[in-house]
Enzyme design. Structure first.
Site, mmCIF file in Angstrom:
data_model
loop_
_atom_site.group_PDB
_atom_site.id
_atom_site.type_symbol
_atom_site.label_atom_id
_atom_site.label_comp_id
_atom_site.label_asym_id
_atom_site.label_seq_id
_atom_site.Cartn_x
_atom_site.Cartn_y
_atom_site.Cartn_z
ATOM 1 N N GLU A 159 -0.789 -87.567 37.363
ATOM 2 C CA GLU A 159 0.669 -87.577 37.165
ATOM 3 C C GLU A 159 1.293 -86.179 37.200
ATOM 4 O O GLU A 159 2.011 -85.788 36.285
ATOM 5 C CB GLU A 159 1.009 -88.294 35.861
ATOM 6 N N GLU A 173 -4.794 -98.678 37.854
ATOM 7 C CA GLU A 173 -4.363 -99.025 36.491
ATOM 8 C C GLU A 173 -3.484 -100.275 36.511
ATOM 9 O O GLU A 173 -2.430 -100.328 35.886
ATOM 10 C CB GLU A 173 -3.616 -97.851 35.846
#
Length: 354
Positions: A159, A264
């Site tokens: 991220e 995820e």
């Protein structure tokens, strides 16, 4: 006539009898119930928590039965594994890695560098750029070497981009500059030449700018011979997200030629984030359709050689991060709180089948 009738009856009875099993053999077993891992041509995984692994028998049983790959949900992040400057805590990581080894499952490590889950000693760290570089390099090197040969792949950086495509203003960026991402991959490769190295990100399916930024970074890395093997599309999504956008993110990522990991996956049903929310059957069916669409898109768009697999973010609805994050009821995973298969499981299973 009586004799002929008796002979006919004898032949009829003996002819209808099933042949007995030969010594040392047994009748064919009943076909096994299909599982996620049995129908998929690529790894199907779940992120896991070591305390649930050791404390919930049904959690462990479901993992053993349904999945072929596991990811460390939190316990290999920096805060958990490196809580003090001169101390590492391998206990949680070891529990997960040992389970993977004992059950023959692939192990995916998550995550070496992230702006969250950073221990206090790092947020309070005082030092020049060289000191920060040593901190980054030593952490990556120590963790990767600890599990060398036991972990098949690592999310090296997690991220690093905002939705507008710019770099996230993290403590790593502020203290090390934008080159910290590439150098993190170099340090990981030096620590384990055989492990697969991934960049992991969320939101590529809804932010075209973020997707473009990730793809541009990948192209730059390959041009400069920075080691990178794959890209993770987190896919924290919802029942309303357009399939076309998901397919676009998968297609463009696959076009890099790198491994592609839906890393995820979960599918939210409570769009309004209502506190006391109870899904209708229609919502369950939409969740089922979304799981099926995502699995089908991945299976059909990503070339087999690039399929690192699909990983759900934990196992059952009771174990999901989403309810605590949104402070609401939600049911984003294929198993309910009692580890019973939901409609979403059926959709996922169907989408995984070749």
């Amino acid at each position: 006539m009586t004799r002929n009738l008796l002979l006919f009856s004898f032949l009829l009875i003996t002819g209808c009898q099933q042949p007995s099993a030969q010594p040392g053999t047994s009748p064919d077993p009943t076909p096994a119930t299909p599982t996620l891992r049995s129908v998929a041509s690529f790894p199907v995984g779940a992120a896991i928590n070591p305390s649930l692994l050791t404390g919930k028998p049904l959690y462990r049983q479901t993992l053993e039965t349904e999945f072929s790959s596991i990811t460390s949900e939190n316990h290999l992040k920096m805060r958990q594994v490196h809580p003090e400057k001169d101390r590492y805590d391998w206990s949680g990581g070891n529990t997960i890695v040992d389970f993977a080894n004992q059950t023959g499952k692939r192990m995916h490590g998550h995550a070496l560098v992230w702006h969250q889950s950073v221990p206090d000693w790092v947020t309070q760290f005082k030092g020049d750029s060289l000191a920060w570089e040593n901190l980054l390099r030593d952490h990556i090197t120590t963790v990767v070497k600890q599990y060398k040969g036991k972990i098949a792949a690592w999310d090296v950086v997690n991220e690093a981009f905002l939705d507008d495509g710019t770099l996230r203003p993290t403590l790593w960026l502020q203290n090390l500059g934008p080159g910290y991402i590439a150098r993190s991959f170099v340090y990981a490769r030096q620590a384990d030449p055989a492990v697969k190295l991934f960049y992991n990100e969320y939101g590529q399916e809804y932010s075209t700018k973020k997707l473009a930024a990730v793809l541009a970074m990948v192209a730059d890395f390959r041009k400069r011979n920075i080691p990178i093997d794959g890209v993770g599309l987190q896919m924290h999504t919802n029942i309303d997200h357009p399939d076309a956008q998901i397919e676009n993110a998968i297609r463009q990522t696959a076009a890099t030629g790198l491994l592609v990991h839906i890393s995820e996956l979960d599918v939210r049903v409570n769009q309004a984030k209502t506190a006391n929310f109870s899904p209708t059957d229609a919502l369950w069916q939409r969740q089922k359709a979304k799981y099926q669409a995502i699995a089908t898109a991945y299976r059909t768009i990503v070339p087999p050689a690039q399929q690192h697999g699909i990983t759900t973010w934990n196992v059952s609805d009771a174990d999901s991060w989403i309810p605590s994050f949104c402070q609401c009821n939600d049911f984003p995973l294929p198993f309910d709180k009692d580890f019973k298969k939901k409609a979403a499981y059926d959709g996922f299973l169907t989408g995984l089948k070749p």
